[in-house]
Design a protein around this motif. Structure first.
Motif, PDB file in Angstrom:
ATOM      1  N   ARG A  26     -23.337 -18.327 -42.956  1.00 27.83           N
ATOM      2  CA  ARG A  26     -23.961 -17.153 -43.596  1.00 27.83           C
ATOM      3  C   ARG A  26     -25.398 -16.945 -43.120  1.00 27.83           C
ATOM      4  NH1 ARG A  26     -25.668 -12.982 -44.836  1.00 27.83           N
ATOM      5  NH2 ARG A  26     -25.657 -11.967 -46.873  1.00 27.83           N
ATOM      6  N   PRO A  45     -30.682 -15.083 -46.767  1.00 26.95           N
ATOM      7  CA  PRO A  45     -30.119 -14.495 -45.546  1.00 26.95           C
ATOM      8  C   PRO A  45     -30.982 -13.272 -45.221  1.00 26.95           C
ATOM      9  CG  PRO A  45     -28.395 -14.936 -47.148  1.00 26.95           C
ATOM     10  CD  PRO A  45     -29.701 -15.133 -47.853  1.00 26.95           C
ATOM     11  N   ASP A 111     -26.867 -15.381 -54.102  1.00 27.54           N
ATOM     12  CA  ASP A 111     -27.158 -14.743 -52.815  1.00 27.54           C
ATOM     13  C   ASP A 111     -28.282 -15.425 -52.045  1.00 27.54           C
ATOM     14  OD1 ASP A 111     -29.228 -14.001 -54.492  1.00 27.54           O
ATOM     15  OD2 ASP A 111     -29.181 -11.880 -53.960  1.00 27.54           O
TER      16      ASP A 111
END
Length: 142
Positions: A26, A45, A111
């Motif tokens: 990721r 990310p 996330d």
């Protein structure tokens, strides 16, 4: 894909961290490491960081809280990509901010990833678990 789990990798002598293997794909396209709340570091990310940056940018700069948040979010931010062994470099000012030495705790938080000093994580986690055990509200009404 959500980041989840708790891991205990080590920083090497150059301040590099081996990312947990399940997080590497990721983050392969790019990431941003910055200061987090509660004196941890946050690894975003790159695309998620850009969304967070857009959200911060949409907040009026006439708001002191918005200015403070943007300053902290961006002033210490470092872009990077994992190397072939899955390591990322943590800049000295960021390591100092989070009191990171050799041992660290890496947690997945939906996330993003957070990097903690083990003693700080233990203290925070213990207090948070006590609060969690006391929750009695309906989901989504906190």
């Amino acid at each position: 894909m959500f980041f989840m789990g708790t891991y205990t990798p080590k920083l090497d002598e150059k301040g590099r961290l081996f990312l947990p293997a399940k997080f590497r794909d990721r983050l392969a396209e790019g990431l941003v490491v910055t200061q987090g709340q509660e004196k941890c570091l946050v690894v975003w990310p790159e695309d998620v960081f850009l969304q967070e940056a857009a959200r911060a940018q949409a907040t009026p700069m006439t708001s002191r809280g918005a200015r403070d948040y943007a300053r902290v979010l961006f002033a210490g931010a470092e872009e990077g990509t994992p190397d072939k062994q899955g390591r990322i470099s943590i800049a000295p000012p960021l390591r100092e901010y989070a009191a990171l030495q050799r041992d660290v705790v890496v947690i997945g938080v939906m996330d993003r990833i957070e990097i903690w000093d083990p003693a700080r994580w233990q203290e925070y986690s213990t207090a948070a678990q006590e609060k969690f055990a006391e929750l009695d509200e309906e989901p989504g009404t906190a």
